[in-house]
Design a protein around this motif. Structure first.
Motif, PDB file in Angstrom:
ATOM      1  N   UNK A  15      28.904  32.619  52.251  1.00 17.66           N
ATOM      2  CA  UNK A  15      28.888  33.387  53.490  1.00 17.66           C
ATOM      3  C   UNK A  15      30.225  33.982  53.885  1.00 17.66           C
ATOM      4  N   UNK A  16      31.287  33.604  53.163  1.00 13.80           N
ATOM      5  CA  UNK A  16      32.581  34.257  53.352  1.00 13.80           C
ATOM      6  C   UNK A  16      32.689  35.529  52.508  1.00 13.80           C
ATOM      7  N   UNK A  17      31.666  35.762  51.671  1.00 12.59           N
ATOM      8  CA  UNK A  17      31.609  36.964  50.821  1.00 12.59           C
ATOM      9  C   UNK A  17      32.953  37.234  50.138  1.00 12.59           C
ATOM     10  N   UNK A  18      33.457  36.295  49.365  1.00 12.61           N
ATOM     11  CA  UNK A  18      34.786  36.481  48.761  1.00 12.61           C
ATOM     12  C   UNK A  18      34.856  37.717  47.868  1.00 12.61           C
ATOM     13  N   UNK A  19      35.998  38.409  47.979  1.00 10.86           N
ATOM     14  CA  UNK A  19      36.276  39.558  47.129  1.00 10.86           C
ATOM     15  C   UNK A  19      37.643  39.374  46.493  1.00 10.86           C
ATOM     16  N   UNK A  20      37.831  40.018  45.363  1.00 12.83           N
ATOM     17  CA  UNK A  20      39.092  39.943  44.624  1.00 12.83           C
ATOM     18  C   UNK A  20      39.556  41.350  44.255  1.00 12.83           C
ATOM     19  N   UNK A  21      40.878  41.550  44.384  1.00  8.24           N
ATOM     20  CA  UNK A  21      41.472  42.849  44.141  1.00  8.24           C
ATOM     21  C   UNK A  21      42.676  42.698  43.220  1.00  8.24           C
ATOM     22  N   UNK A  22      42.873  43.693  42.392  1.00  8.55           N
ATOM     23  CA  UNK A  22      44.028  43.757  41.496  1.00  8.55           C
ATOM     24  C   UNK A  22      44.913  44.911  41.941  1.00  8.55           C
ATOM     25  N   UNK A  23      46.203  44.660  42.032  1.00  5.22           N
ATOM     26  CA  UNK A  23      47.136  45.734  42.390  1.00  5.22           C
ATOM     27  C   UNK A  23      48.334  45.717  41.459  1.00  5.22           C
ATOM     28  N   UNK A  24      48.564  46.844  40.841  1.00  5.84           N
ATOM     29  CA  UNK A  24      49.750  47.012  39.989  1.00  5.84           C
ATOM     30  C   UNK A  24      50.803  47.778  40.769  1.00  5.84           C
ATOM     31  N   UNK A  25      52.070  47.629  40.387  1.00  4.92           N
ATOM     32  CA  UNK A  25      53.146  48.264  41.157  1.00  4.92           C
ATOM     33  C   UNK A  25      52.937  49.763  41.318  1.00  4.92           C
ATOM     34  N   UNK A  26      53.091  50.212  42.556  1.00  3.40           N
ATOM     35  CA  UNK A  26      52.986  51.635  42.829  1.00  3.40           C
ATOM     36  C   UNK A  26      51.570  52.182  42.878  1.00  3.40           C
ATOM     37  N   UNK A  27      50.578  51.300  42.743  1.00  2.00           N
ATOM     38  CA  UNK A  27      49.188  51.748  42.740  1.00  2.00           C
ATOM     39  C   UNK A  27      48.423  51.160  43.918  1.00  2.00           C
ATOM     40  N   UNK A  28      47.322  51.827  44.256  1.00  2.00           N
ATOM     41  CA  UNK A  28      46.402  51.261  45.235  1.00  2.00           C
ATOM     42  C   UNK A  28      45.681  50.070  44.611  1.00  2.00           C
ATOM     43  N   UNK A  29      45.278  49.124  45.435  1.00  2.00           N
ATOM     44  CA  UNK A  29      44.454  48.035  44.893  1.00  2.00           C
ATOM     45  C   UNK A  29      43.147  48.594  44.328  1.00  2.00           C
ATOM     46  N   UNK A  30      42.559  47.839  43.415  1.00  2.00           N
ATOM     47  CA  UNK A  30      41.199  48.153  42.997  1.00  2.00           C
ATOM     48  C   UNK A  30      40.378  46.878  43.068  1.00  2.00           C
ATOM     49  N   UNK A  31      39.121  47.051  43.395  1.00  2.00           N
ATOM     50  CA  UNK A  31      38.249  45.904  43.584  1.00  2.00           C
ATOM     51  C   UNK A  31      37.716  45.430  42.238  1.00  2.00           C
ATOM     52  N   UNK A  32      37.907  44.153  41.955  1.00  2.00           N
ATOM     53  CA  UNK A  32      37.361  43.562  40.731  1.00  2.00           C
ATOM     54  C   UNK A  32      36.027  42.851  40.987  1.00  2.00           C
ATOM     55  N   UNK A  33      35.987  42.067  42.060  1.00  2.00           N
ATOM     56  CA  UNK A  33      34.832  41.203  42.358  1.00  2.00           C
ATOM     57  C   UNK A  33      34.498  41.329  43.839  1.00  2.00           C
ATOM     58  N   UNK A  51      34.975  46.849  36.287  1.00  2.00           N
ATOM     59  CA  UNK A  51      35.567  45.518  36.149  1.00  2.00           C
ATOM     60  C   UNK A  51      35.490  45.044  34.706  1.00  2.00           C
ATOM     61  N   UNK A  52      36.628  44.774  34.078  1.00  2.00           N
ATOM     62  CA  UNK A  52      36.573  44.256  32.702  1.00  2.00           C
ATOM     63  C   UNK A  52      35.764  42.962  32.628  1.00  2.00           C
ATOM     64  N   UNK A  53      35.028  42.808  31.550  1.00  2.00           N
ATOM     65  CA  UNK A  53      34.138  41.658  31.389  1.00  2.00           C
ATOM     66  C   UNK A  53      34.895  40.329  31.385  1.00  2.00           C
ATOM     67  N   UNK A  54      36.189  40.358  31.093  1.00  2.00           N
ATOM     68  CA  UNK A  54      36.962  39.119  31.019  1.00  2.00           C
ATOM     69  C   UNK A  54      37.264  38.515  32.397  1.00  2.00           C
ATOM     70  N   UNK A  55      36.975  39.259  33.468  1.00  2.00           N
ATOM     71  CA  UNK A  55      37.135  38.732  34.822  1.00  2.00           C
ATOM     72  C   UNK A  55      35.790  38.222  35.341  1.00  2.00           C
ATOM     73  N   UNK A  56      35.822  37.065  35.998  1.00  2.00           N
ATOM     74  CA  UNK A  56      34.612  36.560  36.638  1.00  2.00           C
ATOM     75  C   UNK A  56      34.973  35.845  37.929  1.00  2.00           C
ATOM     76  N   UNK A  57      34.037  35.845  38.868  1.00  2.00           N
ATOM     77  CA  UNK A  57      34.254  35.206  40.156  1.00  2.00           C
ATOM     78  C   UNK A  57      33.260  34.091  40.386  1.00  2.00           C
ATOM     79  N   UNK A  58      33.684  33.078  41.140  1.00  2.00           N
ATOM     80  CA  UNK A  58      32.819  31.935  41.412  1.00  2.00           C
ATOM     81  C   UNK A  58      33.332  31.173  42.629  1.00  2.00           C
ATOM     82  N   UNK A  59      32.578  30.128  43.002  1.00  2.00           N
ATOM     83  CA  UNK A  59      33.048  29.142  43.969  1.00  2.00           C
ATOM     84  C   UNK A  59      33.335  27.870  43.187  1.00  2.00           C
TER      85      UNK A  59
END
Lengths: 109, 121
Positions: free
Chosen positions: A32-50, A60-68
């Motif tokens: 219910x906290x609806x967790x999200x994950x973002x990746x940010x590289x220097x000088x770039x806007x964040x992008x949403x992974x999960x 989202x590259x397949x090598x990334x996964x989200x869980x509790x």
């Protein structure tokens, strides 16, 4: 106001696996906290992974996964690549009010 | 492909109002939440607030008294007004699209490239 905690920094070897976590000062992180994950590289806007705990976008590259995991939200990177070196942020929703974690600087070395 | 572009002054004087717009192309604004997020130089991300396409809003409590979001779906744009700014409001401001799960904003997908706003006299 809740505080969202992340590891300040982590290091992973190329090809290795690492798990980043996202905790809440109010207790266990739940779906219910609806967790999200973002990746940010220097000088770039964040992008949403999960989003919403474990959902991926088409980019989202397949090598990334989200869980509790153990009362926290978790982002697992399996088979780290040099291009995965970046800052990673998590986001939790508290009845509609959003709070970001402080970020984890991931080094691939 | 949805694209989002922030626009507005790059320099705002202390005590004045910061006003930014976000233009959305490549998709409809209906049935989405539209969000502003900011990042002070060298620091982390901070959620400012979001507005649904119908106009309902939710703001960060720490900024609530100073923030107003608006949306104009006919022009494919939404806007941020932040009043009584100080140097602490200097940041890169991002506009972000958020899909919904039921009535909840959960699917954060497209980000604008961000625009730096400096508060200084």
């Amino acid at each position: 106001q809740a505080v969202v905690t992340q590891e300040p920094s982590l290091t992973v070897s190329p090809g290795g696996t690492v798990t980043l976590t996202c905790g809440s000062s109010t207790g266990a992180v739940a779906s219910g906290h609806y967790p999200s994950w973002f990746q940010q590289k220097p000088g770039q806007a964040p992008r949403t992974l999960i989003y919403d705990t474990s959902n991926k976008h088409s980019w989202t590259p397949a090598r990334f996964s989200g869980s509790l995991l153990g009362g926290k939200a978790a982002l697992t990177l399996s088979g780290a690549q040099p291009e995965d070196e970046a800052e990673y942020y998590c986001l939790l929703s508290y009845s509609g009010a959003w709070m970001f974690g402080g970020g984890t600087k991931l080094t691939v070395l | 492909q949805v694209q989002m572009q922030e626009s507005g002054p790059g320099l705002v004087k202390p005590s004045e109002t910061l006003s930014l717009s976000c233009s959305v192309s490549g998709g409809s604004m209906n049935n989405y939440f539209w969000t502003w997020i900011r990042q002070p130089p060298g620091k982390g991300l901070e959620w400012i607030g979001y507005i649904y396409s119908s106009g309902s809003t939710n703001y960060n409590p720490s900024l609530n008294s100073r923030v107003t979001l608006s949306v104009d779906t006919s022009k494919n744009q939404f806007s941020l007004n932040l009043n009584s700014v100080t140097a602490a409001d200097t940041a890169v401001y991002y506009c972000v699209r958020v899909g919904r799960k039921g009535s909840k904003p959960t699917n954060i997908d497209y980000w604008g490239q961000g625009t730096l706003v400096t508060v200084s006299s």
